[in-house]
Design an enzyme around this catalytic site. Structure first.
Site, PDB file in Angstrom:
ATOM      1  N   PRO A 117       0.851  -1.197   0.000  1.00 31.07           N
ATOM      2  CA  PRO A 117       0.000   0.000   0.000  1.00 31.07           C
ATOM      3  C   PRO A 117       0.889   1.250   0.000  1.00 31.07           C
ATOM      4  O   PRO A 117       1.982   1.223   0.574  1.00 31.07           O
ATOM      5  CB  PRO A 117      -0.783  -0.122   1.314  1.00 31.07           C
ATOM      6  CG  PRO A 117       0.029  -1.039   2.166  1.00 31.07           C
ATOM      7  CD  PRO A 117       0.699  -1.982   1.223  1.00 31.07           C
ATOM      8  N   HIS A 118       0.428   2.288  -0.677  1.00 33.77           N
ATOM      9  CA  HIS A 118       1.294   3.473  -0.759  1.00 33.77           C
ATOM     10  C   HIS A 118       0.506   4.698  -1.179  1.00 33.77           C
ATOM     11  O   HIS A 118      -0.666   4.589  -1.563  1.00 33.77           O
ATOM     12  CB  HIS A 118       2.425   3.239  -1.755  1.00 33.77           C
ATOM     13  CG  HIS A 118       1.934   3.043  -3.150  1.00 33.77           C
ATOM     14  ND1 HIS A 118       1.869   4.063  -4.056  1.00 33.77           N
ATOM     15  CD2 HIS A 118       1.467   1.946  -3.780  1.00 33.77           C
ATOM     16  CE1 HIS A 118       1.392   3.598  -5.194  1.00 33.77           C
ATOM     17  NE2 HIS A 118       1.135   2.322  -5.059  1.00 33.77           N
ATOM     18  N   GLY A 119       1.136   5.862  -1.119  1.00 36.86           N
ATOM     19  CA  GLY A 119       0.490   7.077  -1.573  1.00 36.86           C
ATOM     20  C   GLY A 119       1.467   8.236  -1.570  1.00 36.86           C
ATOM     21  O   GLY A 119       2.494   8.182  -0.882  1.00 36.86           O
TER      22      GLY A 119
ATOM     23  N   HIS B  85       9.843   6.810  -5.513  1.00 38.89           N
ATOM     24  CA  HIS B  85       8.636   6.346  -4.846  1.00 38.89           C
ATOM     25  C   HIS B  85       8.402   4.935  -5.374  1.00 38.89           C
ATOM     26  O   HIS B  85       8.590   3.960  -4.669  1.00 38.89           O
ATOM     27  CB  HIS B  85       7.461   7.287  -5.153  1.00 38.89           C
ATOM     28  CG  HIS B  85       6.171   6.851  -4.534  1.00 38.89           C
ATOM     29  ND1 HIS B  85       5.922   6.961  -3.200  1.00 38.89           N
ATOM     30  CD2 HIS B  85       5.065   6.273  -5.083  1.00 38.89           C
ATOM     31  CE1 HIS B  85       4.701   6.480  -2.940  1.00 38.89           C
ATOM     32  NE2 HIS B  85       4.173   6.053  -4.067  1.00 38.89           N
TER      33      HIS B  85
ATOM     34  N   GLU C 234       0.901   1.347 -11.657  1.00 43.20           N
ATOM     35  CA  GLU C 234       0.448   2.621 -11.101  1.00 43.20           C
ATOM     36  C   GLU C 234      -0.285   3.442 -12.152  1.00 43.20           C
ATOM     37  O   GLU C 234      -1.281   4.097 -11.869  1.00 43.20           O
ATOM     38  CB  GLU C 234       1.625   3.420 -10.540  1.00 43.20           C
ATOM     39  CG  GLU C 234       2.167   2.895  -9.228  1.00 43.20           C
ATOM     40  CD  GLU C 234       1.076   2.560  -8.235  1.00 43.20           C
ATOM     41  OE1 GLU C 234       0.274   3.450  -7.924  1.00 43.20           O
ATOM     42  OE2 GLU C 234       1.014   1.400  -7.798  1.00 43.20           O
TER      43      GLU C 234
END
Lengths: 151, 578
Positions: A69-71, A116, B550
């Site tokens: 999970p990331h942001g 990132h 992404e």
């Protein structure tokens, strides 16, 4: 050479072994708590919103029991990473249907370029190794995990 | 110097400066300008060119013609003749310059009337262009990659520089352009022969998907050493030439003093630059505006350029050192990106102006000398680079690929020649020879290279086997429902790579082939119809896969957003009904 980012960003104080969470939501909240408790989050609600929104669009559960999970959010100044293990595994809605045993939360500043995805790629590439993955899941302490991942 | 022109599509899928023009209408506009603008300029001149506003008006008119003609010529040579744009820009300069069409149509005064063929204003703009160019060349230096391939790269770079300098210097004497090997003319011709311009090679390499081949990385690493050594030699030569200009004969003590000063300035500035660059970068980052950061960094480059001139060196040396220092800071790509438009505009002016300084009437008398000198320059660079390459594991084919890859001379040769001409250290004959050598080497290299770079192995057997083991490449293929979605996803993916501080380079304007680089990451992206193919080494696979993932997630977000939007407000009827 290829663990350069891990070496600079992994911190034992942001690593927990065998967390008690039993579902995806709890697990992510636990990870956010780890970061928040270390005093690194400016706006916890905002970070939470960003991570869950990303999760709603598409699950970050990769294959073989790893979830990332990331942001990107303004509530952090630098890339922050929290790691948690759950040897029993929990459902993370992964493409291969396997329960997640290693959870890695990555938060990096929004609106600024910097590693990132590169960071997440480094850790996920490392965890493709069956032996290493098993040893991380079985690790009994935060230091052990950090040393496994930065060796 | 290694400054590969980069093109990234903007949100509308347009390519910066390469929107396909209706070539004919543009050509017509240019023709009209060539005829009308100079006559207006001539009227100005006639009215008395001494007043500031008249001179500025004249400058603007000159720039108008230069920009339109040079850009069109550059575009045409790339698009239709398939030769490097710089050749078209240089040639256009020769044609519209004061020695040819320029003085006939009144764009320039005839050079016989003046000491120097160009007005100080115009030459000032060309000088600014050369500083921006060298600053960006320094900024672009990939020190990380250089360090990884430093052995082969150093051998190749140093071999090419040394042999080119020595043979260039000797050739100046053999061909009668200079009377001794230590005369300023000979030293300048030696220096002019050293500087490789690897941009053209890089472009051919990436077109053939060979940028990350052993030959490709060796050429790119060699170019770093080539740049550095070239700049050091230039510093020394300018210092020596100035001493000899004053003294008239060879006195070794002052020359050694100047050499020491030049090397000292170079070493100290580079060391200090690299040491404090990170701190400077952090200070720059406190400005929230990226434009401000880029402009201030350019200001610092100009500052060091001025200081290096004050120290008795060339301005471009300071600019290059500042670029080199900033190449290691986090915001380097931001600086590059925001200075690129300035670069693209100024560099064409620069090449065109350099072409203008060629005395076409003198060309006939130096033609033979120029050809001989160009041949020597070719032999020197190819041998100087290929022979060391043979010792670094390449076979004959690989070594010749490297030799010819290092062959093109370009902007730096021109800048050095321009400095020589403007300071009176070389004559316009020698300047003509230098331009000719640049044109020939830049023209020959691609012709040979396209034949050499195929799928044959360029390494010796033992090395080839080891490499095959280390670097297999993999492809990821993604087919989207339609071309529009594929385009959208591609621009998203490129944006994400850039956000990760990767350097995205469009291999050829108008084609959807991109090269992504960062340290040792090398990924190629191609869109054909609705299919996006991404190929990369084993080690970068995870990164490439996650970026695609992404991008896909953000696509889902967009679709969700559009659906929500339709439900809450009826956008379509709003627009259709006004």
């Amino acid at each position: 050479m290829k663990t350069r980012l891990l070496r600079s960003f992994l911190k034992p104080e942001l690593v927990r072994v065998n967390i008690s969470a039993t579902c995806k939501r709890e697990a992510i909240l636990t990870l956010l708590n780890i970061v928040d408790d270390a005093g690194s989050l400016r706006d916890r609600d905002e970070a939470e919103r960003v991570v869950f929104e990303r999760e709603r669009n598409m699950s970050t559960g990769l294959e073989r029991g790893v979830a990332i999970p990331h942001g990107k959010t303004d509530s952090v100044d630098n890339l922050l990473v929290a790691i948690a293990t759950k040897p029993d595994g929990l459902d993370f809605d992964s493409a291969d249907g396997q329960p997640a045993k290693i959870l890695v939360l990555t938060l990096s500043p929004a609106g600024r370029s910097g590693p990132h995805i590169r960071f997440m790629a480094e850790i996920s590439r490392l965890l493709r190794d069956d032996v290493l993955r098993r040893r991380v899941v079985e690790a009994q302490s935060a230091d052990e995990i950090v040393s496994l991942l930065t060796r | 110097m290694d400054y590969v022109r980069r093109q990234v599509p903007d949100k509308h899928g347009m390519y910066n400066g390469h929107v396909r023009p209706r070539s004919w209408s543009i050509l017509a506009v240019v023709m009209v300008m060539i005829v009308l603008v100079p006559s207006a300029g001539a009227a100005q001149l006639g009215a008395g060119a001494s007043g500031v506003s008249e001179r500025m008006t004249h400058l603007m008119l000159q720039l108008a013609v230069i920009l339109c003609v040079a850009k069109t010529a550059g575009y045409a040579s790339e698009r239709f003749l398939r030769i490097p744009a710089v050749l078209g820009e240089l040639a256009s300069g020769v044609i519209i310059g004061p020695y040819a069409l320029g003085s006939v149509i009144g764009l320039f005064e005839h050079p016989e009337l003046t000491e120097f063929p160009l007005s100080p204003e115009l030459y000032g703009i060309a000088t600014l262009a050369s500083i921006v160019l060298l600053y960006l060349a320094g900024l672009e230096t990939d020190l990380g990659m250089f360090l990884r391939y430093s052995v082969a790269g150093s051998l190749v770079g140093a071999g090419g520089v040394i042999l080119s300098f020595v043979l260039g210097d000797l050739a100046a004497v053999w061909t009668g352009l200079a009377n001794s090997v230590v005369s300023p003319a000979a030293l300048f011709l030696g220096t002019i022969s050293t500087a490789t311009s690897v941009g053209i090679t890089a472009r051919i390499l990436s077109e053939r998907n060979k940028l990350d081949s052993p030959e490709g990385v060796t050429v790119l690493a060699g170019a770093v050493i080539d740049d550095v050594l070239g700049i050091v030699i230039l510093a020394a030569v300018i210092g020596m030439a100035r001493v000899m200009e004053r003294g008239g004969n060879v006195e070794w003590l002052p020359i050694l003093a100047v050499l020491g000063k030049a090397l000292g300035f170079w070493v100290i500035c580079t060391a200090v630059g690299l040491l404090i660059a990170r701190r400077l970068g952090k200070i720059l980052e406190t400005f929230r505006s990226r434009q401000t950061m880029a402009s201030i960094s350019l200001g610092l480059a100009l500052l060091l350029a001025g200081l290096s001139e004050k120290a008795g060196l060339a301005m471009i040396i300071g600019a290059y050192i500042m670029g080199l220092s900033f190449s290691r800071v986090d915001c380097a790509h931001v600086l590059r990106r925001h200075l690129e438009p300035v670069y693209h505009t100024l560099v064409s002016v620069f090449f065109c102006v350099m072409g203008m300084m060629v005395d076409v009437n003198a060309l006939q008398s130096i033609l033979l000398v120029g050809i001989v000198f160009s041949l020597i320059a070719i032999v020197a660079k190819v041998l100087g680079c290929a022979v060391p390459a043979m010792f670094a594991g390449f076979n004959l084919l690989g070594a010749s690929r490297i030799g010819f890859g290092m062959l093109p001379r370009g902007e730096v040769a021109l800048i050095v020649a321009g400095i020589g001409l403007s300071t009176g250290l070389i004559t316009s004959d020698i300047f003509g020879v230098a331009i000719m050598m640049t044109l020939v080497t830049t023209g020959v290299a691609p012709l040979v290279m396209v034949r050499l770079y195929d799928d044959r192995e360029g390494l010796r057997q033992r090395w080839a086997a080891a490499r095959r083991e280390a670097g297999r490449r993999r492809s990821i293929c993604l087919t989207l429902p339609n071309v529009e979605i594929a385009e959208f996803l591609l621009s998203n993916v490129l944006e994400m790579f850039e956000a990760e501080e990767c350097y995205v380079h469009q291999v050829f304007p108008g084609e959807t082939l991109f090269q992504v680089r960062k340290d040792d990451i090398s990924i190629t992206l191609r869109r054909e119809g609705a299919t996006i193919t991404l190929s990369c080494g084993d080690i970068d696979c995870e990164f490439a896969r996650l970026v695609l993932l992404e991008a896909l997630a953000s696509l889902v977000k967009v679709f969700e957003g559009v659906r929500e939007f339709e439900q809450t407000t009826d956008l379509r009827s709003q627009l259709q009904l006004g």
